[in-house]
Design an enzyme around this catalytic site. Structure first.
Site, PDB file in Angstrom:
ATOM      1  N   ARG A 354       0.827  -1.294   0.032  1.00  0.00           N
ATOM      2  CA  ARG A 354      -0.180  -0.059   0.164  1.00  0.00           C
ATOM      3  C   ARG A 354       0.987   1.217   0.074  1.00  0.00           C
ATOM      4  NH1 ARG A 354      -3.678  -2.529   4.076  1.00  0.00           N
ATOM      5  NH2 ARG A 354      -5.654  -3.065   2.972  1.00  0.00           N
ATOM      6  N   GLY A 355       1.971   1.166   0.548  1.00  0.00           N
ATOM      7  CA  GLY A 355       2.932   2.385   0.890  1.00  0.00           C
ATOM      8  C   GLY A 355       3.377   2.975  -0.532  1.00  0.00           C
TER       9      GLY A 355
END
Length: 420
Positions: A354-355
């Site tokens: 997600r980062g």
């Protein structure tokens, strides 16, 4: 024998009453069916041996231009976004989410009395307009299938012309005391059983579709409600299951939460679902503090006059956001920058991907906001702290702030000199 006769007579009386009640119920059912079939909005259904699922009728008040105008007129005056002094990190995070809702929302944590709620509610004035299907309770898009309710999609499939209108991007406040039915929506079981109609009362998630859902003091909200909102925000769809009846509708919105860390933290797995995390601190400069006090006093005395002073600046940032949304599909990120973003996330030991995804999206949104179609290293430097600081593993012995840790790692990976 007399007793048996009395018992038989009583049984006969009960049977006649039961028959009468049954005939009354059947007549009432027939009248209900007749009224439903004669109503203009009722759908025709085939009643054969292989009868399928019943159709769903969503219950909602019609949204018209007059209703929108009345809502705007009755709304409380909102403090202008461009009049807010400082808190640039928070304002940037909110604007980037408006440009690209797929960033995944923003979590704002900070000291009490730092303008968190004021800043979020100030977005109302600068939100752009969107095209919606007139009278639809889900703010359905007339062209995008992902943002379209089932009823609108069915009309489109048969070639029916859709009447459209424009409305401002909706912003919905979620109170702490809200129930799950009010958030997700509820089904009228009585109408479903007696009338054969799945009548769905849309909740706050339906109202927030294609808009913003704001939760003040989100760290005090029940965990199961936070789970529901985060799942809907991530999937873009809300499904309500009640008594064997299933109804789904689009629920793609920007989730904005705010809170004071002294009152409790969010669980790490929930915090990770927010695209960005902004930390707000109290302004220390006496000059700025005095300016904030004077500005707030002027607004409280005469909100209309105060708001007029910022009409030009509010119009400019609204136009910038509108143009940025149009430019966003044209923005590109070079492979070298993508590799460095992933290298930075890997060294920081960020769980999952997600980062990486959110940092790329946020950098593209910032480039579009700046009027460019190519992401630069400076764009990544401005957004990486917002997108990664809350994804680092908590170390109780760590002396450095997570935001500073991300900033130092960015400078190391991208080969930039340390800035004071």
């Amino acid at each position: 024998g007399a007793e048996d006769g009395d018992a038989d007579g009583d049984a006969a009386d009960e049977g006649r009453k039961g028959d009468a009640a049954g005939r009354g119920w059947a007549a009432g059912r027939a009248r209900t069916r007749s009224r439903r079939d004669n109503a203009g909005g009722a759908r025709k259904r085939a009643h054969g041996p292989g009868r399928g699922r019943r159709d769903c009728a969503a219950v909602a008040e019609p949204q018209t231009a007059n209703a929108q105008a009345e809502e705007d007129r009755d709304a409380r005056p909102v403090y202008p976004l461009t009049a807010i002094v400082g808190q640039e990190e928070m304002k940037l995070a909110l604007c980037l989410n408006v440009i690209d809702p797929k960033i995944g929302g923003v979590m704002i944590m900070g000291d009490r009395g730092t303008g968190k709620s004021t800043t979020v509610r100030a977005l109302v004035d600068i939100l752009p307009e969107i095209e919606v299907v007139a009278g639809d309770p889900y703010n359905s898009s007339p062209s995008d299938r992902e943002l379209m309710g089932s009823e609108v999609s069915a009309k489109l499939n048969v070639g029916e012309t859709l009447e459209t209108t424009f409305m401002r991007v909706p912003m919905v406040d979620l109170p702490l005391g809200a129930t799950e039915d009010r958030v997700c929506g509820s089904i009228d079981i009585e109408r479903a059983l007696t009338g054969g109609v799945k009548a769905f009362e849309p909740g706050l998630l339906a109202k927030a579709n294609r808009g913003l859902l704001y939760v003040d003091e989100v760290n005090l909200l029940d965990d199961h409600l936070v789970d529901v909102m985060l799942d809907s925000a991530a999937s873009g769809w809300n499904t309500v299951e009640r008594e064997g009846i299933s109804i789904g509708h689009p629920a793609r919105f920007i989730l904005v939460g705010s809170g004071n860390p002294e009152e409790g933290e969010l669980r790490p797995q929930l915090l990770d679902r927010f695209g960005m995390h902004a930390e707000i601190r109290t302004v220390k400069d006496p000059e700025l503090r005095v300016k904030i006090v004077e500005e707030r006093g002027s607004f409280d005395e005469n909100p209309k006059t105060f708001r007029k002073e910022y009409d030009d600046s509010q119009g400019k940032i609204k136009d910038r956001l509108k143009e940025a949304r149009k430019t966003l599909p044209e923005v590109t990120v070079s492979r070298d920058i993508r590799l460095k973003i992933s290298e930075m996330c890997s060294i920081l030991d960020v769980d999952g991907l997600r980062g990486d995804i959110v940092t790329n999206r946020a950098a593209k949104a910032l480039a579009a906001f700046s009027g460019r179609t190519e992401v630069t290293e400076e764009d990544v430097g401005r957004v990486c702290v917002l997108t990664l600081r809350h994804r680092l593993r908590k170390d109780p012995l760590e002396t450095i702030d997570s935001g500073d840790k991300v900033k130092n790692m960015f400078q190391e990976v991208f080969g930039l000199a340390s800035e004071d």
